[in-house]
Design a protein around this motif. Structure first.
Motif, PDB file in Angstrom:
ATOM      1  N   TYR A 323      36.518 -23.472 -18.557  1.00 44.81           N
ATOM      2  CA  TYR A 323      37.092 -22.008 -18.887  1.00 44.81           C
ATOM      3  C   TYR A 323      38.440 -21.924 -19.565  1.00 44.81           C
ATOM      4  O   TYR A 323      39.080 -20.784 -20.038  1.00 44.81           O
ATOM      5  CB  TYR A 323      37.490 -21.369 -17.276  1.00 44.81           C
ATOM      6  N   ALA A 324      39.164 -23.043 -19.427  1.00 44.12           N
ATOM      7  CA  ALA A 324      40.612 -23.339 -20.201  1.00 44.12           C
ATOM      8  C   ALA A 324      40.579 -23.648 -21.634  1.00 44.12           C
ATOM      9  O   ALA A 324      41.638 -23.777 -22.201  1.00 44.12           O
ATOM     10  CB  ALA A 324      41.256 -24.380 -19.352  1.00 44.12           C
ATOM     11  N   TRP A 325      39.383 -23.608 -22.161  1.00 42.49           N
ATOM     12  CA  TRP A 325      39.261 -23.728 -23.727  1.00 42.49           C
ATOM     13  C   TRP A 325      40.380 -22.766 -24.659  1.00 42.49           C
ATOM     14  O   TRP A 325      40.920 -23.202 -25.471  1.00 42.49           O
ATOM     15  CB  TRP A 325      37.921 -23.770 -24.206  1.00 42.49           C
ATOM     16  N   PRO A 326      40.412 -21.567 -24.326  1.00 44.93           N
ATOM     17  CA  PRO A 326      41.441 -20.897 -25.047  1.00 44.93           C
ATOM     18  C   PRO A 326      42.935 -21.317 -24.898  1.00 44.93           C
ATOM     19  O   PRO A 326      43.601 -21.345 -25.746  1.00 44.93           O
ATOM     20  CB  PRO A 326      41.194 -19.698 -24.447  1.00 44.93           C
ATOM     21  N   VAL A 327      43.244 -21.889 -23.732  1.00 50.46           N
ATOM     22  CA  VAL A 327      44.653 -22.499 -23.693  1.00 50.46           C
ATOM     23  C   VAL A 327      44.668 -23.589 -24.442  1.00 50.46           C
ATOM     24  O   VAL A 327      45.801 -23.771 -25.060  1.00 50.46           O
ATOM     25  CB  VAL A 327      44.617 -23.021 -22.015  1.00 50.46           C
ATOM     26  N   LEU A 328      43.629 -24.511 -24.599  1.00 53.46           N
ATOM     27  CA  LEU A 328      43.803 -25.698 -25.395  1.00 53.46           C
ATOM     28  C   LEU A 328      44.065 -25.383 -26.934  1.00 53.46           C
ATOM     29  O   LEU A 328      45.044 -25.948 -27.660  1.00 53.46           O
ATOM     30  CB  LEU A 328      42.540 -26.540 -25.481  1.00 53.46           C
ATOM     31  N   GLY A 329      43.062 -24.209 -27.133  1.00 54.83           N
ATOM     32  CA  GLY A 329      43.157 -23.990 -28.671  1.00 54.83           C
ATOM     33  C   GLY A 329      44.442 -23.157 -29.087  1.00 54.83           C
ATOM     34  O   GLY A 329      45.165 -23.601 -30.027  1.00 54.83           O
ATOM     35  N   LEU A 330      45.202 -22.489 -27.867  1.00 53.95           N
ATOM     36  CA  LEU A 330      46.363 -21.775 -28.336  1.00 53.95           C
ATOM     37  C   LEU A 330      47.313 -22.806 -28.256  1.00 53.95           C
ATOM     38  O   LEU A 330      48.402 -22.541 -29.005  1.00 53.95           O
ATOM     39  CB  LEU A 330      46.573 -20.439 -27.306  1.00 53.95           C
ATOM     40  N   LEU A 331      47.613 -23.887 -27.486  1.00 54.83           N
ATOM     41  CA  LEU A 331      48.407 -24.960 -27.395  1.00 54.83           C
ATOM     42  C   LEU A 331      48.440 -25.467 -28.620  1.00 54.83           C
ATOM     43  O   LEU A 331      49.324 -25.742 -29.361  1.00 54.83           O
ATOM     44  CB  LEU A 331      48.282 -25.600 -26.225  1.00 54.83           C
ATOM     45  N   ALA A 332      47.203 -25.923 -29.132  1.00 54.41           N
ATOM     46  CA  ALA A 332      47.159 -26.550 -30.499  1.00 54.41           C
ATOM     47  C   ALA A 332      47.737 -25.852 -31.369  1.00 54.41           C
ATOM     48  O   ALA A 332      48.468 -26.328 -32.536  1.00 54.41           O
ATOM     49  CB  ALA A 332      45.595 -26.966 -30.649  1.00 54.41           C
ATOM     50  N   LEU A 333      47.687 -24.543 -31.612  1.00 55.33           N
ATOM     51  CA  LEU A 333      47.967 -23.471 -32.636  1.00 55.33           C
ATOM     52  C   LEU A 333      49.271 -23.543 -32.548  1.00 55.33           C
ATOM     53  O   LEU A 333      50.075 -23.592 -33.713  1.00 55.33           O
ATOM     54  CB  LEU A 333      47.252 -22.164 -32.595  1.00 55.33           C
ATOM     55  N   SER A 334      50.199 -23.407 -31.490  1.00 52.61           N
ATOM     56  CA  SER A 334      51.363 -23.084 -31.315  1.00 52.61           C
ATOM     57  C   SER A 334      52.167 -24.426 -31.744  1.00 52.61           C
ATOM     58  O   SER A 334      53.200 -24.404 -32.276  1.00 52.61           O
ATOM     59  CB  SER A 334      51.824 -22.778 -29.838  1.00 52.61           C
ATOM     60  N   LYS A 335      51.798 -25.782 -31.503  1.00 54.83           N
ATOM     61  CA  LYS A 335      52.360 -26.772 -31.877  1.00 54.83           C
ATOM     62  C   LYS A 335      52.002 -27.143 -33.213  1.00 54.83           C
ATOM     63  O   LYS A 335      52.927 -27.499 -34.130  1.00 54.83           O
ATOM     64  CB  LYS A 335      51.495 -28.038 -31.238  1.00 54.83           C
ATOM     65  N   GLY A 336      51.000 -26.348 -33.901  1.00 59.50           N
ATOM     66  CA  GLY A 336      50.762 -26.929 -35.385  1.00 59.50           C
ATOM     67  C   GLY A 336      51.614 -25.886 -36.094  1.00 59.50           C
ATOM     68  O   GLY A 336      52.175 -26.330 -37.243  1.00 59.50           O
ATOM     69  N   LEU A 381      46.953 -16.893 -17.947  1.00 60.50           N
ATOM     70  CA  LEU A 381      47.502 -17.885 -18.644  1.00 60.50           C
ATOM     71  C   LEU A 381      47.204 -17.738 -20.192  1.00 60.50           C
ATOM     72  O   LEU A 381      48.064 -18.429 -21.194  1.00 60.50           O
ATOM     73  CB  LEU A 381      46.761 -19.163 -18.108  1.00 60.50           C
ATOM     74  N   VAL A 382      46.269 -17.155 -20.658  1.00 59.88           N
ATOM     75  CA  VAL A 382      46.049 -16.825 -21.986  1.00 59.88           C
ATOM     76  C   VAL A 382      47.025 -16.250 -22.417  1.00 59.88           C
ATOM     77  O   VAL A 382      47.490 -16.586 -23.612  1.00 59.88           O
ATOM     78  CB  VAL A 382      44.657 -16.399 -22.149  1.00 59.88           C
ATOM     79  N   SER A 383      47.551 -15.150 -21.982  1.00 61.19           N
ATOM     80  CA  SER A 383      48.544 -14.082 -22.490  1.00 61.19           C
ATOM     81  C   SER A 383      49.964 -14.908 -22.803  1.00 61.19           C
ATOM     82  O   SER A 383      50.619 -14.388 -23.539  1.00 61.19           O
ATOM     83  CB  SER A 383      48.583 -13.018 -21.667  1.00 61.19           C
TER      84      SER A 383
END
Length: 493
Positions: A323-336, A381-383
């Motif tokens: 369920y937390a895959w959007p969190v992983l994606g958004l964290l990667a995006l923010s670090k990128g 958490l996604v927001s």
């Protein structure tokens, strides 16, 4: 005197540091998903919240004195011994404060059940700070190769013990044991390779002489720490330990590329930039070269992870974390988004712009924390992660302005050159994400999705870099040829 810095010495030390961090990457790539499958989100959240406070107090305890040793002209033993005892005394005091105040501090963090962990983990503060002086001596001597082996050994031992204990049902204590065994082995290794033996010599005047630099560095480090760790505290307070655990697991995995490249490069660049402090052209060229190289390496990792976040979360962490895959994606995006900023902190520290580093770090900490609070207050958490991405775009622009202004480089030119590899990587990730969506009905296996996405992304990014970064490619090849020929080429000359 610190050793002369040239392209050969810097690339050699970066190589050793990258080797060390790559080994750590390999271990975490394996152990984090294993532990995530065995342990609960609440266990991850409890340790992550406790560790946040421990690391914060350790940072205050260090007071930046060890960093001040790196830029000293000579290794004055009275100063070195004085810093060691000052660090030890302050770290023990911090440990006592944390032990005594564990209950109210845990409640303030939104995790009252973590009070027991805080008491035990308070011992980590002197263990972590105890090796600062030894590491500072290695850094000023540019002897990072001597640190690399012990870093790998300590991480291997800690990770192995954690997995074994988790399989035996130790639960949250598996993570705690990992922290302790890694800290103890690394502490012993640092003293072994630095050949530093503390003596009971303490001269307050020596410590005070370093305090002006160290306090400024401590202030900026605390602000940076708040920037990186405040989301954990905010999520724990607003959304609970389960979401804090999901954030911690995703963040630990998404941070692996940064730990591999940035931790290695930043440790070497700080003393290197310090050596170039009075040579503006040389340090300016080195700043741009190191920024472009780290962005070329990091940006495709982070944006690529964003492109394949959904199948990656399922394959690596299991169904309980899917369920937390959007969190992983958004964290990667923010670090990128922040990859062009990778060399900015060691640059500002090394060339004496501590004031600019401090005030920008404070502004960044306030804005980042406020953005995550605003997102978490909305209830998901996604927001919170979406707002983290938004604020990091502003951080990229603001940070670039601060650094290029300090360097004397035209802002728009510097921003264009440093962010071009990042834009290329983002374009690659968009193509991969779109392609996987189009092939979703045909690629139902998540492992196959990861493989196809990774291969496709690598080919696309390689072609785009060859087209857009010819000058950078030529410069790197020139440095490689000089190194093979045995020439001592000044860095970015």
């Amino acid at each position: 005197m610190p050793p002369t810095v040239n392209a050969k010495s810097v690339t050699r030390n970066v190589g050793w540091s990258v080797l060390s961090k790559t080994s750590t990457f390999g271990l975490k790539f394996v152990t984090v998903p294993i532990l995530a499958r065995i342990l609960t989100p609440e266990s991850f959240g409890a340790v992550a919240v406790a560790l946040t406070l421990v690391q914060f107090l350790a940072m205050i305890g260090g007071a930046g004195l060890a960093s001040a040793l790196v830029i000293q002209k000579d290794e004055n033993l009275d100063t070195i011994h004085s810093v060691f005892w000052a660090n030890l005394a302050i770290s023990c005091l911090m440990a006592v404060v944390l032990y005594v105040g564990a209950d109210p501090l845990a409640a303030w963090l939104g995790a009252p059940e973590a009070a027991g962990l805080l008491r035990i983990m308070s011992v980590l503060i002197p263990l972590q700070l105890g090796g600062d002086v030894a590491y500072a001596l290695l850094a000023r001597r540019m002897q990072f190769s001597k640190d690399a082996a012990w870093s790998m050994i300590s991480e291997l031992a800690g990770a192995g013990l954690a997995v074994i204990l988790a399989l035996l049902g130790a639960g949250v204590w598996a993570l705690v044991a990992q922290l302790f065994i890694s800290a103890i082995i690394r502490l012993a290794g640092l003293y072994a390779v630095s050949r530093y033996l503390p003596r009971f010599v303490f001269k307050p005047r020596r410590v005070l002489e370093l305090s002006r630099f160290s306090l400024g560095m401590m202030g900026s480090e605390i602000a940076n720490f708040i920037t990186f760790q405040s989301p954990m505290v905010v999520i724990s307070r607003f959304l609970g330990l389960a979401d804090a655990g999901a954030y911690s697991a995703a963040n630990r995995f998404a941070s692996i590329p940064n730990q591999v490249v940035l931790s290695a490069v930043m440790g070497v660049l700080f003393p290197a930039f310090s050596n170039m402090m009075h040579d503006r052209q040389r340090r300016s060229d080195a700043l741009m070269l190191s920024t472009q190289v780290t962005t070329v390496l990091l940006a495709p990792m982070m944006f690529g992870l964003w492109a394949i976040a959904e199948p990656a979360m399922l394959v690596l962490f299991g169904h309980q974390w899917a369920y937390a895959w959007p969190v992983l994606g958004l964290l990667a995006l923010s670090k990128g988004v922040l990859t062009p900023c990778s060399t900015f902190i060691p640059y500002l520290k090394g060339v004496g712009h501590g004031g600019a580093l401090f005030w920008w770090a404070v502004i960044r900490a306030v804005v980042t924390t406020a953005a995550v609070v605003y997102g978490a207050a909305g209830g998901t958490l996604v927001s919170a992660m979406i707002w983290l991405c938004i604020v990091n775009v502003a951080v990229l622009i603001g940070y670039s302005w601060v650094v290029f202004r300090a360097d004397g480089m035209p802002f728009l030119r510097g921003l264009y050159l440093s962010t071009r590899p990042m834009v290329t990587a983002f374009l690659m990730a968009l193509i991969v994400r779109y392609t996987l969506d189009m092939l979703r009905d045909h690629l139902t296996n998540p492992v196959l999705q990861i493989v196809v996405g990774s291969i496709l992304g690598g080919i696309i990014y390689g072609l785009l870099v060859l087209l857009t970064e010819r000058a950078l490619k030529d410069k790197i090849l020139e440095l490689v040829r000089s190194r093979r020929a045995g020439e001592v080429t000044p860095l970015a000359e």
